[in-house]
Design an enzyme around this catalytic site. Structure first.
Site, PDB file in Angstrom:
ATOM      1  N   ARG A   1       0.791  -1.062   0.072  1.00  0.00           N
ATOM      2  CA  ARG A   1       0.117  -0.095   0.006  1.00  0.00           C
ATOM      3  C   ARG A   1       0.880   1.372   0.104  1.00  0.00           C
ATOM      4  O   ARG A   1       1.964   1.477   0.821  1.00  0.00           O
ATOM      5  CB  ARG A   1      -0.922   0.041   1.364  1.00  0.00           C
ATOM      6  CG  ARG A   1      -2.210  -0.786   1.091  1.00  0.00           C
ATOM      7  CD  ARG A   1      -2.919  -0.628   2.340  1.00  0.00           C
ATOM      8  NE  ARG A   1      -2.446  -1.091   3.620  1.00  0.00           N
ATOM      9  CZ  ARG A   1      -1.760  -0.256   4.430  1.00  0.00           C
ATOM     10  NH1 ARG A   1      -1.691   1.106   4.329  1.00  0.00           N
ATOM     11  NH2 ARG A   1      -1.195  -0.809   5.513  1.00  0.00           N
TER      12      ARG A   1
ATOM     13  N   LYS B   1      -9.494  -2.235   2.142  1.00  0.00           N
ATOM     14  CA  LYS B   1      -9.204  -1.096   2.922  1.00  0.00           C
ATOM     15  C   LYS B   1     -10.362   0.061   2.282  1.00  0.00           C
ATOM     16  O   LYS B   1     -10.777   0.862   3.314  1.00  0.00           O
ATOM     17  CB  LYS B   1      -7.605  -0.559   2.953  1.00  0.00           C
ATOM     18  CG  LYS B   1      -6.915  -1.794   3.292  1.00  0.00           C
ATOM     19  CD  LYS B   1      -7.176  -2.360   4.697  1.00  0.00           C
ATOM     20  CE  LYS B   1      -5.913  -3.079   5.184  1.00  0.00           C
ATOM     21  NZ  LYS B   1      -6.127  -4.364   5.974  1.00  0.00           N
TER      22      LYS B   1
ATOM     23  N   HIS C   1     -10.024  -2.001  11.881  1.00  0.00           N
ATOM     24  CA  HIS C   1      -8.712  -3.017  11.438  1.00  0.00           C
ATOM     25  C   HIS C   1      -8.691  -3.965  12.384  1.00  0.00           C
ATOM     26  O   HIS C   1      -7.989  -3.912  13.459  1.00  0.00           O
ATOM     27  CB  HIS C   1      -7.706  -1.865  11.107  1.00  0.00           C
ATOM     28  CG  HIS C   1      -6.558  -2.584  10.224  1.00  0.00           C
ATOM     29  ND1 HIS C   1      -5.105  -2.244  10.566  1.00  0.00           N
ATOM     30  CD2 HIS C   1      -6.755  -3.713   9.474  1.00  0.00           C
ATOM     31  CE1 HIS C   1      -4.500  -2.903   9.817  1.00  0.00           C
ATOM     32  NE2 HIS C   1      -5.373  -3.912   9.150  1.00  0.00           N
TER      33      HIS C   1
ATOM     34  N   ASP D   1      -9.008  -9.319   9.684  1.00  0.00           N
ATOM     35  CA  ASP D   1      -8.462  -8.173   9.283  1.00  0.00           C
ATOM     36  C   ASP D   1      -9.393  -6.738   9.452  1.00  0.00           C
ATOM     37  O   ASP D   1      -8.952  -5.838   9.816  1.00  0.00           O
ATOM     38  CB  ASP D   1      -7.879  -8.076   7.839  1.00  0.00           C
ATOM     39  CG  ASP D   1      -7.057  -6.908   7.381  1.00  0.00           C
ATOM     40  OD1 ASP D   1      -6.039  -6.701   8.213  1.00  0.00           O
ATOM     41  OD2 ASP D   1      -7.320  -6.050   6.524  1.00  0.00           O
TER      42      ASP D   1
ATOM     43  N   ARG E   1       2.042 -12.267   0.210  1.00  0.00           N
ATOM     44  CA  ARG E   1       0.856 -12.374   0.881  1.00  0.00           C
ATOM     45  C   ARG E   1       0.167 -13.719   0.233  1.00  0.00           C
ATOM     46  O   ARG E   1       0.367 -14.055  -0.722  1.00  0.00           O
ATOM     47  CB  ARG E   1      -0.242 -11.220   0.585  1.00  0.00           C
ATOM     48  CG  ARG E   1       0.179  -9.977   1.162  1.00  0.00           C
ATOM     49  CD  ARG E   1      -0.553  -9.149   2.443  1.00  0.00           C
ATOM     50  NE  ARG E   1       0.028  -8.233   3.119  1.00  0.00           N
ATOM     51  CZ  ARG E   1      -0.451  -8.077   4.261  1.00  0.00           C
ATOM     52  NH1 ARG E   1      -1.541  -8.480   4.918  1.00  0.00           N
ATOM     53  NH2 ARG E   1       0.196  -6.892   4.790  1.00  0.00           N
TER      54      ARG E   1
ATOM     55  N   ASN F   1       0.581 -16.741  23.173  1.00  0.00           N
ATOM     56  CA  ASN F   1      -0.092 -15.421  23.476  1.00  0.00           C
ATOM     57  C   ASN F   1      -1.580 -16.006  24.480  1.00  0.00           C
ATOM     58  O   ASN F   1      -2.233 -15.191  24.842  1.00  0.00           O
ATOM     59  CB  ASN F   1      -0.609 -14.726  22.553  1.00  0.00           C
ATOM     60  CG  ASN F   1       0.764 -14.095  21.694  1.00  0.00           C
ATOM     61  OD1 ASN F   1       1.575 -13.999  22.723  1.00  0.00           O
ATOM     62  ND2 ASN F   1       0.764 -13.819  20.671  1.00  0.00           N
TER      63      ASN F   1
HETATM   64  P1  GTP Z   1      -1.800  -7.081   8.178  1.00  0.00           P
HETATM   65  O1  GTP Z   1      -2.296  -8.318   7.340  1.00  0.00           O
HETATM   66  O2  GTP Z   1      -0.950  -6.312   7.460  1.00  0.00           O
HETATM   67  O3  GTP Z   1      -2.816  -6.184   8.293  1.00  0.00           O
HETATM   68  O4  GTP Z   1      -1.031  -7.898   9.309  1.00  0.00           O
HETATM   69  P2  GTP Z   1      -1.529  -8.388  10.478  1.00  0.00           P
HETATM   70  O5  GTP Z   1      -2.025  -7.374  11.778  1.00  0.00           O
HETATM   71  O6  GTP Z   1      -2.402  -9.640  10.340  1.00  0.00           O
HETATM   72  O7  GTP Z   1      -0.079  -9.099  11.041  1.00  0.00           O
HETATM   73  P3  GTP Z   1       0.295 -10.939  10.832  1.00  0.00           P
HETATM   74  O8  GTP Z   1      -0.646 -11.519  11.827  1.00  0.00           O
HETATM   75  O9  GTP Z   1       0.502 -11.192   9.403  1.00  0.00           O
HETATM   76  O10 GTP Z   1       1.692 -10.742  11.593  1.00  0.00           O
HETATM   77  C1  GTP Z   1       2.918 -10.122  11.110  1.00  0.00           C
HETATM   78  C2  GTP Z   1       3.928 -10.697  11.415  1.00  0.00           C
HETATM   79  O11 GTP Z   1       4.153 -10.125  12.907  1.00  0.00           O
HETATM   80  C3  GTP Z   1       4.364 -11.972  11.419  1.00  0.00           C
HETATM   81  O12 GTP Z   1       4.738 -12.417  10.198  1.00  0.00           O
HETATM   82  C4  GTP Z   1       5.103 -12.299  12.681  1.00  0.00           C
HETATM   83  O13 GTP Z   1       6.544 -12.246  12.061  1.00  0.00           O
HETATM   84  C5  GTP Z   1       4.780 -11.235  13.535  1.00  0.00           C
HETATM   85  N1  GTP Z   1       4.117 -11.846  14.649  1.00  0.00           N
HETATM   86  C6  GTP Z   1       2.921 -12.004  14.904  1.00  0.00           C
HETATM   87  N2  GTP Z   1       2.515 -12.423  16.019  1.00  0.00           N
HETATM   88  C7  GTP Z   1       3.441 -12.252  16.831  1.00  0.00           C
HETATM   89  C8  GTP Z   1       3.847 -12.713  18.001  1.00  0.00           C
HETATM   90  O14 GTP Z   1       3.072 -12.992  18.978  1.00  0.00           O
HETATM   91  N3  GTP Z   1       4.980 -12.269  18.687  1.00  0.00           N
HETATM   92  C9  GTP Z   1       6.126 -12.009  17.429  1.00  0.00           C
HETATM   93  N4  GTP Z   1       7.146 -11.884  18.237  1.00  0.00           N
HETATM   94  N5  GTP Z   1       5.866 -11.712  16.252  1.00  0.00           N
HETATM   95  C10 GTP Z   1       4.576 -11.736  15.844  1.00  0.00           C
HETATM   96  C1  SPV Z   2      -2.646  -4.167   5.544  1.00  0.00           C
HETATM   97  O1  SPV Z   2      -1.717  -3.392   5.169  1.00  0.00           O
HETATM   98  O2  SPV Z   2      -3.285  -3.823   6.784  1.00  0.00           O
HETATM   99  C2  SPV Z   2      -3.234  -5.380   5.005  1.00  0.00           C
HETATM  100  C3  SPV Z   2      -2.709  -5.536   3.669  1.00  0.00           C
HETATM  101  O3  SPV Z   2      -4.084  -6.146   5.331  1.00  0.00           O
HETATM  102  S1  SPV Z   2      -3.422  -4.478   2.401  1.00  0.00           S
HETATM  103  O4  SPV Z   2      -4.605  -5.338   1.631  1.00  0.00           O
HETATM  104  O5  SPV Z   2      -2.207  -4.474   1.017  1.00  0.00           O
HETATM  105  O6  SPV Z   2      -3.976  -3.370   2.810  1.00  0.00           O
HETATM  106 MN    MN Z   3      -4.485  -5.195   7.488  1.00  0.00          MN
END
Ligand code: GTP
Ligand code: SPV
Ligand code: MN
Length: 626
Positions: free
Chosen positions: A89, A247, A267, A314, A407, A536
Site C-alpha cells: 500500500r 481497505k 482494522h 483483518d 501475501r 499468547n
Molecule cells: P496485516 O495483514 O498487514 O494487517 O497484518 P496482521 O496484523 O494480520 O499481521 P500478521 O498476523 O500477519 O503478523 C505479521 C508478522 O508479525 C508475522 O509475520 C510475525 O513475524 C509477527 N508476529 C505475529 N504475532 C507475533 C507474536 O506473537 N510475537 C512475535 N514476536 N511476532 C509476531
Molecule cells: C494491511 O496493510 O493492513 C493489509 C494488507 O491487510 S493490504 O490489503 O495491502 O492493505
Molecule cells: Mn490489515
C-alpha cells in the site's frame, strides 16, 4: 456475421461484451459501466460471476503473460509475481475527498499535512483523475466485478461494483470478497459503491513492463469520493491499493458511513476463544498492519484444551444490538495474510488453510511446485528455489526468498478452524477488545484499561514500529497508529475519537479494552521477552478471566493501567522475565505522555475531545504520584 453482445456507449458506439449478459445488469450498473467505458475506452467488457471457470480463465491469461504459475503440489493454487515497484500500500498517495475539508481533516495550525485521512478537494481530484483515466484501458479488457462486503443481500452488507483492467484483481477479489451475479440482484434499483480501478498502462505500452506486471507508480493515486461513494484507484495492481473492497470500502468508506449511522468499521481480527471447560468468549483485536492480527486469528494455543476459531483476520464491522451487546461481523470472504514468516511454529493455521484454491503473491517457489518463504527454508530437500523476483535462490543467499509483504489469499471457509458463525450477518458478541502494536520498550505485555474512555485513550495513543505492509518499507521507527487505523480512518480524527467515546451508553454491555505488546525486548540484550504466537493464549486466558468473571479481582494498578499479578498469569513451563515484561517506569511514561500530547495537539488540534484531554491529565496525575 454472428450477432455479438455489446454495450452501447454514448458518443462511442458498441463495445463488445465477451462474457456475461449486459441485459442482466441493473439499470444503474449498466449506466455506470457505459459511462466509464466511454472514459477509459477498453477494447472489450467482461462481466464477472466469481465462478471457478472464471478463476481458471484468469489463471490461464495471467500464466500466458508470465505473471502467474501453477503450484503443482496443491490444487488450484497459484503464485503471482508483481513488479518490484508495486509490492505494498502507498499511504502518501491515498486521499479522501469531501466537499468540506473539515469533514475529513482536523484543523492544524502548521502547514504539514495530516497523517490521518489526507484530504483532497473535489476540484483537485477531478484534475488528478482527468490527467489519468481518459483512455487508460485502451487495448485492455474492462472487467465488471460485482461484489458484496458482508453476506450477499444482508441488511448491513455493502454492494459494490468494481471496474478493473487487472485479471489479477479479478482472481484475488473472487477469494477476498463475495463475487456473484446475486450481488446484481441485491442491487436491483438501489445504489452501490462504485469502484474504478486501472493499472494505468494502456496498450500498446511505450515502456517495458517489469515481470509483465503493468503498473504506473509515478502516477499512483487512490482516492475516495465519500459523498458519492466512489473509489478511484490508478497505477497499482497490488493489495489494499487495488483490492478495493478491503481497505477502501470496508474501512475508509465504511468508517465514515458508520460514523453517520452509529456503528464502527475497524482494522480488527475477530476470534472465538474456548477454554478447556468449553466456555466460549469472542474477542476483537485491533493492531496496525503487520502486527499480528492474522497470526492471532490462526493461532494454535500452546495451553492444552484451549481452542481458537477464526471469524475474521483483518476487518470488523461492529454495532450494538438491542440486547446491549457489541456484535462484530467480518465483511470479507477471504484472508490476505502476510506469507513470509508463517511457519508451523508461529502460525500453523496459515499452512493448514493453504491446500486448495489460493494465490500467493511475491513468495518464492520450489521446483516441486510448493510455496516457500522465510521460515520454511528447512523444508527444502534438494529442490531448486526461485525467489519472488524470479531469480534462482539458495539457502544462505543474502536476499530473503520472499518479499516481506508477500501475501497469501485464501477463502476463510477453507480454513479448518473457521467458526460456524464466521459469516453470520449479525456477527458475534464481543466481550473484550484488544489493541496492540510493536513496542520494543516501556510498554507491558498486557494492560487492562480502567474504563471505556481510558481504553479509547490507550487505543488512540497506540504506537508501533513501521512494517513492510506499506511503502516506504520497514524502518524501525515508532509511528503513532491510533486504533491501528491511521491509514484507514475515512474522516476527521477528532470525530472518530468522539464516535468511539459515544459508544458508551446506559444499558450497553461495554467490552473491556486491553492493550497488549508481544514485542517488548530486554533493555540490555535486545532479545524479545515474550515467545508470542501460540503462547499468547496465556495472555488471552487472563483477559478472559478479567472479562467474563467480573468478580475476578486480581490486578495491580499502575499509572499505565491495570496489570496482572504474577500468580494470575499461567506461565507454567515458560522461562520468562516477568519483572521486565511488566516493568512500568516513571521516566518512560513521562516521555510517552509528552509525546502523545504533542501528537494529539498536532493531529487533532482544537478537535481533541474533552474526554481525551481529561484522560491525558489523569494519566499525568498518576505519573506524578509514581
Ligand atoms: P496485516 O495483514 O498487514 O494487517 O497484518 P496482521 O496484523 O494480520 O499481521 P500478521 O498476523 O500477519 O503478523 C505479521 C508478522 O508479525 C508475522 O509475520 C510475525 O513475524 C509477527 N508476529 C505475529 N504475532 C507475533 C507474536 O506473537 N510475537 C512475535 N514476536 N511476532 C509476531
Ligand atoms: C494491511 O496493510 O493492513 C493489509 C494488507 O491487510 S493490504 O490489503 O495491502 O492493505
Ligand atoms: Mn490489515
Amino acid at each position: 456475421a454472428l450477432a455479438q453482445t455489446v454495450i452501447l456507449v454514448d458518443g462511442l458506439g458498441p463495445v463488445p461484451v465477451v462474457k456475461g449478459d449486459p441485459k442482466l445488469l441493473p439499470r444503474k450498473v449498466l449506466q455506470f459501466v457505459a459511462q466509464k467505458a466511454f472514459l477509459m475506452r477498453p477494447r472489450a467488457i467482461y462481466i464477472c460471476d466469481g465462478s471457478i471457470y472464471e478463476r481458471d480463465e484468469m489463471a490461464r491469461k495471467l500464466t500466458a503473460q508470465g505473471v502467474l504459475k501453477k503450484l503443482g503440489a496443491y490444487s488450484d493454487a497459484y503464485i503471482a509475481r508483481t513488479s518490484p515497484e508495486d509490492t505494498a500500500r502507498v499511504e502518501a498517495r491515498t486521499f479522501v475527498t469531501t466537499k468540506s475539508k473539515k469533514v475529513t481533516e482536523t484543523k492544524k495550525p502548521d502547514k504539514g499535512s495530516s497523517e490521518i485521512a489526507r484530504w483532497m478537494s473535489p476540484e483537485q481530484l477531478s484534475d488528478e483523475l482527468d490527467a489519468r483515466f481518459p483512455f487508460c484501458m485502451r487495448g485492455r479488457m474492462m472487467y465488471v466485478l460485482p461484489f458484496s462486503m458482508g453476506p450477499i443481500g444482508c441488511q448491513f452488507s455493502k454492494n459494490c461494483v468494481q471496474l478493473t483492467d487487472s485479471p489479477y484483481v479479478v482472481l484475488v477479489t473472487r477469494i477476498m470478497a463475495r463475487v456473484s451475479p446475486a450481488v446484481l440482484d441485491a442491487i436491483g434499483d438501489g445504489d452501490f459503491v462504485k469502484c474504478i480501478h486501472s493499472v494505468g498502462v494502456p496498450r500498446p505500452s511505450v515502456v517495458k513492463i517489469p515481470h509483465n506486471w503493468p503498473c504506473a507508480p509515478s502516477k499512483l493515486i487512490i482516492a475516495h469520493r465519500m459523498e458519492k461513494k466512489e473509489i478511484w484507484s490508478f497505477g497499482s495492481g497490488y493489495g489494499g491499493n487495488s483490492l478495493l473492497g478491503k481497505k477502501c470500502v470496508a474501512l475508509r468508506l465504511a468508517s465514515s458511513m458508520g460514523k453517520a449511522e452509529g456503528w464502527l468499521a475497524e482494522h480488527m481480527a475477530i476470534i472465538s476463544v474456548t477454554n478447556p471447560k468449553g466456555e466460549e468468549t469472542f474477542i476483537a483485536a485491533g493492531m496496525p498492519s503487520g502486527c499480528g492480527k492474522t497470526n492471532l486469528a490462526l493461532m494454535k494455543p500452546a495451553l492444552p484444551g484451549w481452542k481458537i476459531q477464526l471469524i475474521g483476520d483483518d476487518i470488523a464491522w461492529m454495532r450494538f444490538g438491542k440486547d446491549g451487546k457489541l456484535y462484530a461481523m467480518n465483511p470479507e470472504n477471504g484472508m490476505f495474510g502476510i506469507a513470509a514468516g508463517s511457519t508451523d511454529r508461529t502460525n500453523p493455521g496459515a499452512l493448514t488453510a493453504l491446500k486448495r484454491d489460493f494465490v500467493v503473491t511475491n513468495t518464492a517457489e520450489t521446483s516441486d511446485g510448493r510455496y516457500l518463504w522465510q521460515g520454511l527454508e528447512d523444508e527444502i530437500k534438494g529442490q531448486e528455489v526461485t525467489d519472488w523476483k524470479g531469480k534462482a535462490w539458495k539457502k544462505g543467499s543474502k536476499a530473503p526468498p520472499a518479499h516481506a509483504n508477500s501475501r497469501f489469499a485464501v477463502h476463510c471457509a477453507d480454513y479448518p478452524n473457521i467458526h460456524p458463525l464466521w459469516d453470520s450477518p449479525k456477527g458475534v458478541p464481543i466481550s473484550a477488545i484488544i489493541y496492540g502494536g510493536r513496542r520494543p520498550a516501556g510498554i507491558p505485555l498486557v494492560t487492562e484499561s480502567f474504563s471505556w474512555s481510558h481504553g479509547v485513550f490507550l487505543a488512540a495513543a497506540l504506537k508501533s514500529e513501521a512494517t513492510a505492509a506499506s511503502v516506504p518499507a520497514a524502518t524501525s521507527d515508532l509511528q503513532h497508529d491510533p486504533m491501528g487505523m491511521r491509514p484507514f480512518i475515512g474522516y476527521n480524527f477528532g470525530d472518530y475519537l468522539k464516535h468511539w467515546l459515544s459508544m458508551e451508553k446506559p444499558g450497553r454491555r461495554m467490552p473491556k479494552i486491553f492493550h497488549v505488546n508481544w514485542y517488548r525486548c530486554h533493555p540490555v540484550t535486545g532479545e524479545l521477552l515474550w515467545p508470542g504466537f501460540g503462547e499468547n493464549i496465556r495472555v488471552l486466558e487472563w483477559i478472559i478471566k478479567r472479562t467474563t468473571k467480573g468478580q475476578y479481582p486480581a490486578v495491580l494498578k499502575s499509572a499505565y493501567g491495570y496489570l496482572p499479578r504474577q500468580e494470575d498469569l499461567s506461565l507454567c513451563g515458560l522461562q520468562v522475565d516477568f519483572k521486565e515484561l511488566f516493568k512500568v517506569e516513571k521516566k518512560f511514561l513521562e516521555t510517552e505522555l509528552k509525546e502523545t500530547r504533542d501528537y494529539f495537539r498536532a493531529q487533532l488540534y482544537k478537535e481533541t475531545p474533552a474526554r481525551i484531554g481529561i484522560e491525558l491529565s489523569e494519566f499525568e496525575d498518576r505519573i506524578t504520584r509514581m
